[in-house]
Scaffold this motif. Structure first.
Motif, PDB file in Angstrom:
ATOM      1  N   LYS A   1      39.271 -43.298 -85.422  1.00  0.00           N
ATOM      2  CA  LYS A   1      38.345 -42.045 -84.973  1.00  0.00           C
ATOM      3  C   LYS A   1      37.401 -41.731 -85.550  1.00  0.00           C
ATOM      4  N   LEU A   2      37.639 -42.852 -87.295  1.00  0.00           N
ATOM      5  CA  LEU A   2      36.524 -42.366 -88.140  1.00  0.00           C
ATOM      6  C   LEU A   2      35.653 -44.560 -87.440  1.00  0.00           C
ATOM      7  N   VAL A   3      36.139 -45.118 -87.231  1.00  0.00           N
ATOM      8  CA  VAL A   3      35.233 -46.566 -86.280  1.00  0.00           C
ATOM      9  C   VAL A   3      34.459 -45.801 -85.755  1.00  0.00           C
ATOM     10  N   LEU A   4      34.507 -45.598 -84.434  1.00  0.00           N
ATOM     11  CA  LEU A   4      34.495 -44.591 -83.689  1.00  0.00           C
ATOM     12  C   LEU A   4      33.111 -44.070 -84.369  1.00  0.00           C
ATOM     13  N   GLU A   5      33.411 -42.781 -84.959  1.00  0.00           N
ATOM     14  CA  GLU A   5      31.957 -42.301 -85.752  1.00  0.00           C
ATOM     15  C   GLU A   5      31.037 -43.305 -86.547  1.00  0.00           C
ATOM     16  N   GLN A   6      31.579 -44.317 -87.280  1.00  0.00           N
ATOM     17  CA  GLN A   6      30.649 -45.398 -87.761  1.00  0.00           C
ATOM     18  C   GLN A   6      29.849 -45.929 -86.828  1.00  0.00           C
ATOM     19  N   LEU A   7      30.498 -46.350 -85.904  1.00  0.00           N
ATOM     20  CA  LEU A   7      29.716 -47.161 -84.548  1.00  0.00           C
ATOM     21  C   LEU A   7      28.317 -46.057 -83.888  1.00  0.00           C
ATOM     22  N   ALA A   8      28.609 -45.101 -83.701  1.00  0.00           N
ATOM     23  CA  ALA A   8      27.723 -43.906 -83.251  1.00  0.00           C
ATOM     24  C   ALA A   8      26.563 -43.415 -84.331  1.00  0.00           C
ATOM     25  N   GLU A   9      27.644 -43.757 -85.403  1.00  0.00           N
ATOM     26  CA  GLU A   9      25.651 -43.220 -86.465  1.00  0.00           C
ATOM     27  C   GLU A   9      24.817 -44.381 -86.234  1.00  0.00           C
ATOM     28  N   LEU A  10      25.559 -46.456 -86.312  1.00  0.00           N
ATOM     29  CA  LEU A  10      25.166 -47.532 -86.490  1.00  0.00           C
ATOM     30  C   LEU A  10      23.758 -47.489 -85.347  1.00  0.00           C
TER      31      LEU A  10
END
Length: 254
Positions: free
Chosen positions: A222-231
């Motif tokens: 989930k933390l990986v997905l959150e970072q990608l969405a932000e980027l």
């Protein structure tokens, strides 16, 4: 979410794998692909896939152990590939960081597994450490595009990502894209087409920020997905839907 690369078959989970799986489900991880890369981990991956409806297996031979790969093991992988819960061949590829198998041994094992993936019509999961040029060259020369697959925990540059996309591969990001000093993965992550992006943990390794250095687990995808969405400046929900659809398409999951 689908964690496309996790090692629940690792010794680090021997005492609490059921709790780790439960936490992943609570975090919204719908399905997981457990990757086997030698005799021991393949057996455990198959056991987990048989025990849980939402866990699938990938079977392959890791480049660091290429010296131990022979025709008997290749035949075993082909036999396992017929199992309905096996969705990929790998992880396979090249690793020039660990000096445990020669480059020649690694190249031979890699080529044989590419040929196997094409034969059994399953995608490849590619391990690439300090070997970008040779990994890409072999994938191109062996027509790996016919099988397609995943560049697991991608660490190359934008140019390499484009070359991998051109030969029918998806680009997958894990914990390193969340590291504060990870300028290159963050740059590359912004450029991948929506329909070719995947997420993973590679747990128990490469835990994302703020758990860096600790044991990773699939709930942290989930933390990986959150970072990608932000980027990528898109909503978390939109990217969650997209990456899940991508994984289902690649692995032929209903």
């Amino acid at each position: 979410m689908i964690d496309t690369h996790v090692h629940l078959n690792a010794d680090q989970y021997e005492e609490d794998v059921e709790e780790v799986i439960a936490r992943a489900r609570e975090a919204g991880v719908q399905e997981m692909v457990v990757v086997g890369f030698d005799t021991k981990t393949i057996h455990k991956a198959m056991q987990l896939a048989n025990d849980y409806d939402f866990i699938y297996a990938s079977v392959g031979w890791h480049p660091v152990d290429a010296k131990d790969f022979d025709d008997e093991k290749l035949a075993w992988l082909e036999e396992l590939a017929a199992h309905p819960k096996v969705v990929a061949i790998g992880e396979t590829g090249l690793d020039y960081y660990w000096d445990t198998s020669t480059k020649e041994q690694q190249h031979e094992a890699f080529k044989k597994q590419i040929a196997l993936a094409k034969k059994v019509k399953l995608p490849l999961i590619i391990h690439d450490r300090d070997a970008h040029d040779d990994v890409l060259r072999i994938l191109q020369e062996e027509n790996a595009a016919e099988a397609g697959g995943i560049m697991h925990c991608f660490q190359g540059d934008v140019e390499m990502a484009k070359a991998c996309l051109d030969i029918n591969f998806y680009i997958s990001f894990g914990g390193p894209v969340t590291f504060k000093n990870a300028k290159l993965p963050k740059e590359v992550a912004k450029t991948i087409p929506n329909d070719r992006l995947l997420i993973e943990t590679d747990a128990p390794y490469l835990a994302p920020h703020p758990y860096r250095g600790k044991r990773n687990e699939p709930a942290y995808v989930k933390l990986v997905l959150e970072q990608l969405a932000e980027l990528r400046e898109v909503s978390y929900e939109e990217l969650r839907t997209q990456t899940t659809q991508n994984a289902k398409k690649l692995f032929s999951l209903s």
